[in-house]
Design a protein around this motif. Structure first.
Motif, short mmCIF file in Angstrom:
data_model
loop_
_atom_site.label_atom_id
_atom_site.label_comp_id
_atom_site.label_asym_id
_atom_site.label_seq_id
_atom_site.Cartn_x
_atom_site.Cartn_y
_atom_site.Cartn_z
N UNK A 114 47.29 44.98 31.77
CA UNK A 114 46.29 45.72 32.01
C UNK A 114 44.86 45.13 32.07
N UNK A 115 44.14 45.59 33.06
CA UNK A 115 42.64 45.04 33.19
C UNK A 115 41.72 46.02 32.79
N UNK A 116 40.77 45.94 31.67
CA UNK A 116 40.11 46.91 31.20
C UNK A 116 38.48 46.57 31.74
N UNK A 117 37.66 47.42 31.26
CA UNK A 117 36.24 47.11 31.74
C UNK A 117 35.73 45.96 31.14
N UNK A 118 34.47 45.37 31.72
CA UNK A 118 34.03 44.25 31.28
C UNK A 118 33.47 44.46 29.73
N UNK A 123 37.60 34.77 21.84
CA UNK A 123 36.30 34.82 21.21
C UNK A 123 35.20 35.10 22.37
N UNK A 124 35.06 33.95 23.11
CA UNK A 124 34.10 33.91 24.10
C UNK A 124 34.27 34.84 25.49
N UNK A 125 33.34 35.40 25.83
CA UNK A 125 33.33 36.25 26.97
C UNK A 125 34.33 37.69 26.53
N UNK A 126 34.83 37.78 25.42
CA UNK A 126 35.88 38.56 24.80
C UNK A 126 35.33 39.54 23.93
N UNK A 127 35.02 38.73 22.75
CA UNK A 127 33.93 39.20 21.66
C UNK A 127 32.65 38.78 21.73
N UNK A 129 43.29 41.99 30.00
CA UNK A 129 42.24 41.04 30.55
C UNK A 129 40.82 41.89 30.55
N UNK A 130 39.94 41.21 30.21
CA UNK A 130 38.49 41.95 30.28
C UNK A 130 38.18 42.00 31.82
N UNK A 131 37.32 42.90 31.99
CA UNK A 131 36.80 43.16 33.41
C UNK A 131 36.04 42.08 33.90
N UNK A 132 35.33 41.31 33.01
CA UNK A 132 34.50 40.22 33.41
C UNK A 132 35.35 38.80 33.56
N UNK A 133 36.59 38.86 33.31
CA UNK A 133 37.55 37.99 33.25
C UNK A 133 37.78 37.13 34.77
N UNK A 134 38.49 36.04 34.70
CA UNK A 134 38.83 35.38 35.82
C UNK A 134 39.91 35.95 36.52
N UNK A 135 39.96 36.03 37.81
CA UNK A 135 40.98 36.60 38.48
C UNK A 135 42.40 36.27 38.35
#
Length: 257
Positions: free
Chosen positions: A237-241, A11-15, A223-229
């Motif tokens: 796969x790492x997508x855009x933020x 939910x948080x920072x993903x949706x 993982x969202x592009x705004x996610x933790x390293x």
């Protein structure tokens, strides 16, 4: 080509975009499109049920169930697949200690929440700063309890260390209390087993360290592009933020929509 039958989404920072203070519309539309095509959608969050509901997640997207309380609860189409409960005696002891030291506790049954003790400045700050709806005040009356939130500073941690519960301080003025330590991956696996889905048929989308356990239970971990390293390193796969339509782009890449 991926044959994805189920998606677990944080939910948080993903949706929910905390910077914009709203749910990401492109992400919601993408998930609803996937759901319309027959893909099962499960919210997967560290939040307890009432917090998830309070932020609006249950109204934001069409879903088939959820994993909440960081994996302590797993719910699928009208039934609890997992429901971890804190022993009532431990609940009573926590409340007794809290009252003795003028601390407030949020008590969370499987689909509800209430506050015990008089309001403090810590409680006021929490509900002002977090995207939360403050529950009512009432006394504990032997309800089933899946988790508790203790509003306190770290100096009070010592008061609860000997109790038969898992104590996790997630910020300076609050600590979650569970029956035991569990994680999102346990709830995700229970849901996959419930439906008979394999890891190859599952996708998990998140941004933070707790999502790594979810990633381990699915093949397509995003993982969202705004996610933790740390989460990015474990993802398939790492997508855009979130604010760059990252969720939608991930679903398109893997032909979910």
């Amino acid at each position: 080509m991926a044959n994805i039958k189920i998606i677990f989404v944080d939910v948080d920072w993903t949706l929910y975009d905390h910077k914009a203070k709203c749910f990401n519309k492109s992400g919601l539309r993408a998930l609803n499109k996937a759901h319309k095509k027959g893909v099962k959608i499960f919210l997967c969050t560290g939040r307890p049920y009432r917090s998830m509901k309070g932020v609006g997640a249950l109204d934001a997207v069409k879903y088939d169930g959820y994993v909440c309380a960081n994996g302590g609860i797993a719910y699928a189409e009208g039934e609890y697949v997992v429901k971890n409960l804190i022993d009532p005696n431990a609940v009573k002891e926590i409340i007794t200690i809290a009252k003795k030291h003028n601390l407030v506790v949020e008590v969370m049954p499987p689909d509800d929440a209430f506050l015990v003790n008089e309001e403090t400045d810590i409680v006021k700050r929490f509900y002002e700063n977090w995207v939360e709806v403050k529950p009512r005040y009432q006394e504990y009356n032997n309800e089933e309890v899946t988790s508790m939130l203790l509003f306190s500073s770290p100096e009070h941690d010592r008061l609860f260390k000997k109790l038969p519960v898992y104590f996790y301080r997630f910020f300076d003025e609050g600590a979650d209390i569970y029956a035991k330590q569990y994680h999102k991956g346990q709830g995700v696996k229970a849901i996959l087993d419930h439906y008979g889905f394999s890891k190859d048929e599952a996708m998990g989308i998140g941004d933070d360290i707790p999502d790594i356990e979810m990633f381990e239970q699915v093949k397509y971990s995003i993982c969202m592009g705004n996610g933790r390293e740390e989460a990015k390193e474990k993802a398939f796969y790492v997508t855009e933020p979130i604010d760059k339509k990252g969720l939608k782009k991930a679903l398109k890449k893997f032909n979910v929509i």
